[in-house]
Structure formats: structure tokens, C-alpha cells
Design an enzyme around this catalytic site. Sequence first.
Site, PDB file in Angstrom:
ATOM      1  N   GLU A 293      -6.170  -3.303   5.526  1.00 44.47           N
ATOM      2  CA  GLU A 293      -5.322  -4.481   5.720  1.00 44.47           C
ATOM      3  C   GLU A 293      -5.774  -5.349   6.894  1.00 44.47           C
ATOM      4  O   GLU A 293      -5.019  -5.652   7.805  1.00 44.47           O
ATOM      5  CB  GLU A 293      -3.855  -4.045   5.872  1.00 44.47           C
ATOM      6  CG  GLU A 293      -3.330  -3.468   4.569  1.00 44.47           C
ATOM      7  CD  GLU A 293      -1.909  -2.939   4.657  1.00 44.47           C
ATOM      8  OE1 GLU A 293      -1.166  -3.112   3.666  1.00 44.47           O
ATOM      9  OE2 GLU A 293      -1.540  -2.345   5.679  1.00 44.47           O
TER      10      GLU A 293
ATOM     11  N   GLU B  26      -3.374   3.150  -2.193  1.00 45.04           N
ATOM     12  CA  GLU B  26      -1.988   3.465  -1.865  1.00 45.04           C
ATOM     13  C   GLU B  26      -1.152   3.193  -3.119  1.00 45.04           C
ATOM     14  O   GLU B  26      -1.286   2.151  -3.744  1.00 45.04           O
ATOM     15  CB  GLU B  26      -1.460   2.610  -0.708  1.00 45.04           C
ATOM     16  CG  GLU B  26      -2.169   2.872   0.622  1.00 45.04           C
ATOM     17  CD  GLU B  26      -1.676   1.974   1.752  1.00 45.04           C
ATOM     18  OE1 GLU B  26      -0.541   1.437   1.628  1.00 45.04           O
ATOM     19  OE2 GLU B  26      -2.402   1.805   2.732  1.00 45.04           O
TER      20      GLU B  26
END
Length: 956
Positions: free
Chosen positions: A408, A477
Site C-alpha cells: 500500500e 489479502e
Amino acid sequence: MSSSYVEDPAPGPGSLPPRAAFSSGARSVSLAGTWRFLLSPSPAAAPDGIERDDFDDRGWTGLTVPGHWQLQGHGNPAYTNVRYPFPVRPPLVPSDNPTGDHRLVFALPDDWPDEPAVLRFDGVDSCARVWLNGEELGVTRGSRLPTEFAVGPLLRPRGNVLAVRVHQWSSGSYLEDQDMWWLSGIFRAVTLLSRPVGGVEDYQLHADYDHVSGLGTLSVTAAEGVLLSVPELGVENLPAGAVTQLAVEPWSAESPRLYHGEVHTAAERVPVRIGFRTVAIEDGVLTVNGRRVLFRGVNRHEHHPRFGRALPREFALADVLLMKRHNVNAVRTSHYPPDPYFLELCDTHGLWVIDECDLETHGFGELDWAGNPSDDPRWTEAYLDRMRRTVERDKNHPSIVLWSLGNEAHTGRNLAATAAWTRERDPSRPVHYEGDFECEYVDVHSRMYADHAEVDRIGRRDDPNERRRSLPFLLCEFAHAMGNGPGGLLEYRELFERYPHVQGGFVWEWLDHGLARHDEDGREYFAYGGDFGELIHDGNFVIDGLVHPDRTPSPALAEFAKVFEPVRIGAGAGGVQIENHHDVVGLAHLVFRWSHEHDGLESSAGSLAVPEVLPGQSVDVPLPPLPPLSTVAGEGVLTVRAELAADTAWASAGHVVAWGQLPLTTATAAPPAAGTVLVRDSGSLRLGPGVFDADTGRLVALGGHRVEGPRLDLWRAPTDNDRGSDEPEAGQWRAAGLHRLQHRVAEVDGGGSALVVRTRVAPPGLGFGMLADYHWTADHDRLRLRVDVEPEGDWPCTLPRLGLRMAVPGALGSVEWFGAGPGEAYADSRQAARIGRFSSTVDALQTPYVYPQENGNRADARWLRVTSASGAGIRIEGEPVFDFTARRWTSEELDAARHTVDLVPGELVHLNLDLAQHGLGTASCGPGVLPRYRLHAQKASLTLTFSPITPEGAAR
């Protein structure tokens, strides 16, 4: 050096080039222990001269190193998921920057050799300036990465003074926004290492495997004069750069074969463990040793509820053993390289690893990525330095099959440069990074929290981007394990198995990051964001694991183990079908045991002869010898378990790897309770064993037990997933007033042998509701209830639950049932529940989610008994089944609680007897409940029979 080093975006100066983590016969000294410590509010307020021998630190306190100062009484932890807890203007940080000074005076062992030495820090958060004996060594940056300094000439036999000034915030903090507690200090090992002249400075093992020939190719890259010996393979003194081929057994997560050897010179011998394996991408499929791999994985932060990221080794081992015992086969080291010991455990016990760089800049997403370091040339060297230290430290671990650039951090030139360096430095492993959405510089296509429909589209290669279509796909994820959930794991698994290039994923995440605290009465609970007075925090979003903070498995871990079990057992054309879903190994390491159960009680058992089954194949075996089914009364089930045949390093023989159940016979329904005449008695109505209030028609007693009789209930204490998403289900339910329903009795009609109570249940201020009619009949000791419900008006939302609520005396604290168990189960998370007879207590039925919420539902009960210590109580039977929860507080009290200590047992046991509940989904971060598991207002009926139990009849 002024404090300007704190805000310098470049790598810390003074350190040695990165190298592999290893130990050898050379001397070393651990500097763990109690150090002197002083916390100052800022660098300007920190004292001068802490590096001097004569500095007086007697007024300082003691601090355990490794450790975090916030967890030892100095300042407070803080949790944010995305937002930086300081103003964003990279690389600048606040002047109010807590600064922890650490000092240690140590002596060398008497036999310490007179040769070069290295001081190694394995983890310092977030930036430190280091002195030894008054001489500055340099600066550390990269909190979860090693830093080494040359110190040989500075050492003295006694009175060595090591001074370390650690700053909570630094330029590196912008690269370390990793959805975890902000915790500072020297939190990993500090070690003094002797480095022999002519020793092994660094090395890289190359151990490839050709799955066609069965040969391994072995070599070592190191300085001239370094040799490799592996006695087990007959390799002696293989020079660096030389290559040999050997017949070997390959390493895999399922069969982690390691060969022990040494990398050595005349001056130093380094023990090594070698695993032969080759990672490749072939036709868009990621393979290891020529076989497709399916990642049944988890994301793992390092955390302990008392020590934070200063994780003692026994807890790293506990993590690995729990993973292996619950069919986890892969770990993504989110979002930084773990302590090296964890990777040793992965090599030993067998886990595929995505090793991730210590990098995340998620907070810039709040600013539309303006100023993000990923595309800023001032930060290029910092990015490359962090990846170099990751790869060089961990390059010799066979468990690592992918390098990950970080998490991220959006995209940009620095990440592309890091990918290019990594691919050139180690072409034996593909490069992963989810944030490269166009897949311009990565080798696998990765996504977070893609819903089932998106994964299906990717599986069908329905993607306009040709590059993405050509790559293996994984969910780095998915299935956010926050609170009660996740739901929908089974449907993900079906997609993983349907499409070869869809190769599994990593549940977010392994562990709840609660921090242990005590209330004023000394009761322990686990804290989350906001519990330490943080002004900016993300609440309990840090409580999102398959395992509770104390490493107790949550129901979600049992669900994971069942959904992703590597052996599938079910009904086949010839009896029992056994499918092998391992990637690599057959089933010879397992034994198969069966039991035949009648109404939940075992009647016979034995072993099932199963031939060897290769990965991806199945076999049908005949049913074991069973009595003629026509002679069997009650409900018959055959349960088959696949168990370890022998002890392994991670579990003992008999450990259940997989199980399946085959229904054989069904029970005959009991005749309905009917025939007893209703009797009116001064404000009460009596029907069989039940006493009712004449005005409301509610059951108030059953066989001498005072009860608050059942009435329609539509509410549950919202789960984290109910509260999640942009349009949370819980918000819709509250807007619809489902948490404050009111009951109006329209008619109590008692005549003959029946009691009919007609009601309307609705929220205040709104025009829709639910009609609920209660039909009671009885014989002498059985009270039968049929509830008919019908929605009225325009219902605006789904229902949390559809069922009945009642309360019984608190003394009825023992529970036994025949149905699905032993753990909790919900519509989209129930694979781990098997049919059987189970017993518990009301208290043990509760799942202690750190943030209290709906929990403890047991599904498909044929019957339920709640009894006191004497055996007296109540039996409830379904026609055919019902779900139930039993707890010592109401749903409203559960809803109001914020920590487990807020839940105070009352005088009653509150029962929910449900027809259905809404699914769980994973909307706390990801998709919501799949359509098939959504509960809508609709006509429905629920039938139950209630009977009092006397001690003499408790065994009925």
C-alpha cells in the site's frame, strides 16, 4: 551531528553492507537485558554527552531490551491503520518527537578474540544514533531491518559503553505506516559478533531442483576460498562458484526436506540448511518443483499482547505450530521481514513464504497520494536500501518463494527500480507487489479483498489488460478476519480450485493485536485503538485476526482449517470418496478412522483401508461394515477422519488433518404434543407443563422453572462485519429500529386444547412490522409451539436474525445438544461444525471477541438441554432443527459493551432459538454477505417442543 539526521530521507550512514543472517562458531555476545533509559519529549530536550564514559545515568530508569518503551511505562501506544499521527510534509517530522536514550555498560568475555567485530541491531523503531565508547558509529533507519556497525578497534575488555538515542519519528516513519501499533525502541536482538579474519563474510546458496530428472543443482556464491560441504550428499569442500548435480529429495511446504551442511573457511564454519526447490511461472501458473501451488495462507504481523513486536521466540514457534495444525500452508510477512527465527521455523516445519520489504506509505492515500515517496527521487536510495537489506538477509531460506516490494505505497519509479534490482539480484524468485495495478514491474497479479465475482472474472481471464491476464493471480489479502467472521471462505476456495492460475490467498490476518490491560477490579482485557487516549486512531480495526491476542484460536481458524483441509472426505459412488488436495504429497502419512454414530452417540468404530492417492486425485473406498440401516433407530451418521499416522515436528500422531460426514439414516419425527386441555386459574393459563400470563399469553413457568417465555426476536449485537462497509448492515438495521422492537398483543385465544396468541412486532415511529402468531398445544409433559411470522408493510432492509428469545433461571448453566458443533456456526461460516452430541456450559459457549458482538450460535440443533447442577432443567426439541445461543446477558447488553470486562453476568440465562441468522460476510474490509446467505423478511414458521427435566429424567 545535529538532529537533522532524523529527517534525512537517505539510508542511515555508517553501517556495513547488508549480508545474510547467520550464526557460526565465532564468538558472540547477546546484549539483551536491562539497559539504563531516559525518555525526553524531543531531541532538543535530550541530554548531551550520553556517549561519554563519565555521563551520570543514575537518575535514569531500567528498561528491558529488546522491548518497547511505551509498553514499559514510558508514553503510550497508539494505533492507526492509514493516517499518519503527525502532520504530513515529508521528510519532516514534529519537533515534539519523543526520544529515548539507552545506555549499556558491558564487558567482553575473558576469551574474546582479538579480531574484527560487528555490532548488530536486528530492529530499532524508528531511527537511532549509535555510539560505542564515545565514538559515533552511525544511524539506523528501517525499523524492521538489520543494521551492522564495525566496532572491533573500539572494544575494550571492561567498561564498554554503548549509547543509543532512539527517536519515535523520523523520515523513515513515512515509509512505515503499516496498520499496526506505533511502538518505539530497540525491539529486536542486539548482538556483538566476532568476525574472524579469513572467515565467511557472506554467502548465497543456490539449490535448484529439476522435477523431471529428480536432480538437484547445488552451488554457493561467496568470496574466494569459501567452501561448501554437505556430508549427507557426499559433497566435501565444494569451492564457491563450482556447481554439482545430485540426486536429492526436494523441499516443499508439505515435505520440508532439509540437508544439513556447512559453509566454511579455515577460520570459520557456518552451519547451513539446504532445501532444493525451483520456483517458476509456466503458462501463467506459479509452480514450485514443477507443481502448481495453492496458497492457503495468512498475513502475519509480529505481536504479543505484553511485548508488542518484541516477540519472544516461543511465541513465534507457537504461531507456526498453530498454523500447521490448522492447515495453513503459507505466510505473507506483512508488512516487513519478520525476526529471522520465524523464517528458520518456516524452513523447518514447511510454510511457503512471501517475504515483504519494510515499506508502506498508506497515509498518502488520504492526500490522493500527493507527495508520496514512491515516485519521489529523493527517496530512491531509501527504497533500494530497504529491499537490499531484506533480500540479502533472507536470501538463503528455501521457504521464501516470492519477494514482495512492500504494501500500500501506491506506485512510482522507486518501486519500479526496486523491482528491477530484486529481479537482477535474485532471479530465482518472482516479484510481488499488489499496488502495481497494471502489473508493469511485477511477476504476479495480486489483489486485496476482491469479491467472489471479481475473482471469477479474473479466473475466466476476463480482463482487458493483457499483461494481467498472462500472470498468476493471488489475493494477498482477503477474508478480513475481524471479529465474528469471515464468511464466504468456502466460495473463495471453490474459485481457487476452479481456475489453475488463481492460486489462493492470504487471510487478513493471523492475530488480533490487542494489548493487555486490567480494569479497576484487576480483570484483564485487551485494548485497541483509542484506549490509550489517542486523538487520532482507528479503534478496534487492529483486532482482526484468526487468533485472539493470547493466541487462543478463534472459531474462524477452525473454519479455515476445515475449508482448506488438504483431504476431502465425502460420499462417493462406491461408498466413501477420498480426494487428495495436497500440492505435493500423497496420503501415505495419514490413517483413516471411522465412527458410526446414532443420535450423536458412537455405536461402532474402526479403521478404513485407503490406498495411496496422488495429489489432485481421488479414490472411492467401500463403506465399513455397518449394521443393516433398516435396523437402526434414530439418526445415523458415518464420520471419517484423516489423522497423522506418526508424530511430526508440528503435531503428534492422531492429529486430525481432515474429516467428513456421511448421513446414513434420518430420525423419525416425534408425534406432535396435543391433547391436554387448557385450564384457566386466576390470571394464569395452564397448558400441560406450562403456565402462561392470561393477559399477554407469554409463558411464565415450565415444570416449576420460572421463565420469560419466548417471543419474536429480530436483533443481534452487530458484528464488526455488520458495522463495516460503506452502507453497513448494522446502520440499516438501527435505522429500521430493529434494536428497539415493541410487541403488541392483539389476541389471546385460549380454548380447548390450544392457546393462540396473535401479536404484531414493530419498531416505534415506522409503519412496517412483523405479524407473529404463537400456537401452543401440549400433552402431559410436552409443550409444543408453532410460531408463524409474516412481514407487514414495506421492509427496508435485511434481518439480523429470525427467531425467538426467552430467559430461564441462571442456575441452568449446563448445556447439552445434538446438532452441529462443537463450535459456533453461521450461515456462511459453518463448514467446521459437524453433527454430534456436545456438552458445555453457558459461559464456555461464549466466544470472547475482544470487541463484544454476536457470537456463540450453535446450528442445526435437533434438541437442546439446559440444566442445573442437580440435572433439573428444560429440554427443547426442533421440528426438525433450530439454532441457539445461550448467554448470561441480553443482546442489548452485548451490543453496548466495548470490552469483555463490560459484560457482567446477570441472574438469567438468555436463550435465542432461531430459524435463521443473516450471514457474516467480510464487510469490515471486503465484500459483504453473499446473496444466498442474506436473511430477508418473509413468511416463515418455527416449531419447537419444550419439556421440563427432573433429575431422575435427566438422562432421557
